[in-house]
Write a protein that holds these residues in place. Structure first.
Motif, short mmCIF file in Angstrom:
data_model
loop_
_atom_site.label_atom_id
_atom_site.label_comp_id
_atom_site.label_asym_id
_atom_site.label_seq_id
_atom_site.Cartn_x
_atom_site.Cartn_y
_atom_site.Cartn_z
N ARG A 58 0.83 -1.21 0.00
CA ARG A 58 0.00 0.00 0.00
C ARG A 58 0.86 1.26 0.00
NH1 ARG A 58 -4.41 1.14 4.85
NH2 ARG A 58 -4.62 3.39 4.58
N ILE A 59 1.85 1.28 0.87
CA ILE A 59 2.71 2.46 0.98
C ILE A 59 3.64 2.57 -0.22
CG2 ILE A 59 4.63 3.42 2.32
CD1 ILE A 59 3.00 2.68 4.83
N ALA A 60 4.17 1.46 -0.69
CA ALA A 60 5.05 1.49 -1.87
C ALA A 60 4.31 2.08 -3.06
CB ALA A 60 5.56 0.09 -2.18
N GLN A 61 3.08 1.64 -3.27
CA GLN A 61 2.30 2.14 -4.40
C GLN A 61 1.95 3.62 -4.22
OE1 GLN A 61 -1.49 0.23 -5.08
NE2 GLN A 61 -1.69 1.14 -7.10
N ALA A 62 1.50 4.00 -3.05
CA ALA A 62 1.09 5.38 -2.82
C ALA A 62 2.25 6.36 -2.96
CB ALA A 62 0.45 5.52 -1.43
N ALA A 63 3.44 5.97 -2.49
CA ALA A 63 4.58 6.88 -2.48
C ALA A 63 5.51 6.68 -3.67
CB ALA A 63 5.36 6.72 -1.18
N GLY A 64 5.24 5.65 -4.48
CA GLY A 64 6.11 5.37 -5.62
C GLY A 64 7.47 4.85 -5.20
N LEU A 65 7.48 4.00 -4.18
CA LEU A 65 8.72 3.43 -3.65
C LEU A 65 8.81 1.95 -3.95
CD1 LEU A 65 8.53 5.01 -0.07
CD2 LEU A 65 9.86 5.87 -2.01
N SER A 66 10.01 1.42 -3.90
CA SER A 66 10.16 -0.03 -3.99
C SER A 66 9.64 -0.63 -2.68
CB SER A 66 11.63 -0.42 -4.18
OG SER A 66 12.36 -0.19 -2.98
N PRO A 67 9.20 -1.88 -2.70
CA PRO A 67 8.75 -2.50 -1.45
C PRO A 67 9.83 -2.51 -0.36
CG PRO A 67 8.02 -3.80 -3.32
CD PRO A 67 8.96 -2.75 -3.86
N GLU A 68 11.08 -2.67 -0.75
CA GLU A 68 12.16 -2.70 0.23
C GLU A 68 12.31 -1.35 0.93
OE1 GLU A 68 12.61 -3.62 -3.06
OE2 GLU A 68 12.43 -5.77 -2.69
N ILE A 69 12.26 -0.27 0.16
CA ILE A 69 12.38 1.06 0.74
C ILE A 69 11.13 1.39 1.56
CG2 ILE A 69 12.60 3.54 0.24
CD1 ILE A 69 15.19 1.91 -0.13
N ALA A 70 9.97 0.99 1.09
CA ALA A 70 8.74 1.20 1.85
C ALA A 70 8.83 0.49 3.20
CB ALA A 70 7.54 0.71 1.06
N GLU A 71 9.31 -0.74 3.21
CA GLU A 71 9.43 -1.49 4.46
C GLU A 71 10.40 -0.81 5.42
OE1 GLU A 71 10.08 -6.04 5.94
OE2 GLU A 71 11.39 -5.34 4.33
N LYS A 72 11.55 -0.39 4.91
CA LYS A 72 12.53 0.30 5.76
C LYS A 72 11.97 1.61 6.29
CE LYS A 72 16.60 -1.75 3.65
NZ LYS A 72 17.79 -1.52 2.83
N SER A 73 11.21 2.33 5.47
CA SER A 73 10.61 3.59 5.89
C SER A 73 9.59 3.36 7.00
CB SER A 73 9.94 4.29 4.70
OG SER A 73 10.88 4.58 3.69
N ILE A 74 8.75 2.37 6.82
CA ILE A 74 7.77 2.02 7.84
C ILE A 74 8.49 1.67 9.14
CG2 ILE A 74 6.05 0.29 8.55
CD1 ILE A 74 5.42 0.04 5.46
N GLY A 75 9.51 0.85 9.03
CA GLY A 75 10.27 0.44 10.21
C GLY A 75 10.91 1.60 10.93
N GLU A 76 11.50 2.53 10.17
CA GLU A 76 12.14 3.69 10.80
C GLU A 76 11.10 4.54 11.54
OE1 GLU A 76 15.17 4.27 11.38
OE2 GLU A 76 16.28 3.13 9.89
N ILE A 77 9.94 4.72 10.93
CA ILE A 77 8.90 5.52 11.59
C ILE A 77 8.40 4.81 12.84
CG2 ILE A 77 6.56 6.44 11.35
CD1 ILE A 77 7.27 6.91 8.34
N LEU A 78 8.16 3.52 12.77
CA LEU A 78 7.70 2.78 13.94
C LEU A 78 8.74 2.79 15.05
CD1 LEU A 78 5.89 -0.25 12.27
CD2 LEU A 78 4.83 1.75 13.36
N LEU A 79 10.00 2.64 14.68
CA LEU A 79 11.08 2.68 15.66
C LEU A 79 11.15 4.07 16.32
CD1 LEU A 79 13.39 1.01 16.90
CD2 LEU A 79 14.85 1.81 15.05
N PHE A 80 10.99 5.10 15.51
CA PHE A 80 10.94 6.47 16.03
C PHE A 80 9.78 6.63 17.02
CE2 PHE A 80 8.86 10.62 15.51
CZ PHE A 80 9.84 11.46 16.01
N LEU A 81 8.60 6.15 16.63
CA LEU A 81 7.44 6.27 17.52
C LEU A 81 7.67 5.52 18.81
CD1 LEU A 81 4.47 5.84 15.01
CD2 LEU A 81 5.35 7.97 16.01
N GLN A 82 8.33 4.38 18.73
CA GLN A 82 8.58 3.58 19.92
C GLN A 82 9.47 4.34 20.92
OE1 GLN A 82 10.85 -0.14 19.53
NE2 GLN A 82 9.17 -1.14 20.62
#
Length: 131
Positions: free
Chosen positions: A7-31
Motif C-alpha cells: 500500500r505504501i510502496a504504491q502510494a509513495a512510488g517506492l520499492s517494497p524494500e524502501i517502503a518497508e525500511k521507511s515504515i520500520g524507521e517511523i515505527l522505531l521512532f514512535l517507539q
C-alpha cells in the motif's frame, strides 16, 4: 505487513524494500518518542509491526544499518529531524515522507482507532505535518 508495505510502496512510488525500511524507521521512532503504552498497542495490532521494529533495532545494535544510522545518528541528532535524516538517507523526499506517514497513520487508525493515533501524533511536536 506485506499488505501495508504494498500500500505504501504504491502510494509513495517506492520499492517494497524502501517502503518497508521507511515504515520500520517511523515505527522505531514512535517507539522511542511517543507514549510507550500507545505505541505498544499499535504494534500489537499492526501485523508484523513489532517484528519489524525488533529487527531494525537489532540491526542498529549490530551496526548493520538499521535504526540510528546515517549522519543524524552520528551527530546525535534525534527527534523529527533525525527521522527525516534517516528517511532522506533511504532516498525519500519531503513528499514521499508525508505520503508514507499519512498512509502508515491511516493504517494505524484502521487498526486501533483515531483516539490512539491522535494520542501518538499529538505527543510529538511537528509530527502532524507528516500524518
Amino acid at each position: 505487513m506485506d499488505e501495508l508495505i504494498a500500500r505504501i510502496a504504491q502510494a509513495a512510488g517506492l520499492s517494497p524494500e524502501i517502503a518497508e525500511k521507511s515504515i520500520g524507521e517511523i515505527l522505531l521512532f514512535l517507539q522511542t518518542e511517543a507514549p510507550k503504552e500507545a505505541v505498544t498497542r499499535l504494534l500489537e495490532n499492526l501485523p508484523g509491526g513489532a517484528e519489524l521494529v525488533a529487527r531494525l533495532a537489532a540491526e542498529a545494535d549490530a551496526g548493520g544499518g538499521g535504526g540510528s544510522d546515517g549522519l543524524f545518528g552520528i551527530l546525535g541528532g534525534g527527534g523529527l529531524m533525525g527521522l527525516a535524516g534517516k528517511l532522506t538517507g533511504l532516498g525519500l523526499g519531503m513528499n514521499e515522507m508525508q505520503i508514507v506517514g499519512r498512509e502508515l497513520f491511516a493504517a494505524g487508525r484502521e487498526k486501533v482507532g483515531e483516539d490512539l493515533m491522535g494520542e501518538i501524533a499529538g505527543s510529538i511536536p511537528g509530527l502532524s505535518q507528516f500524518v
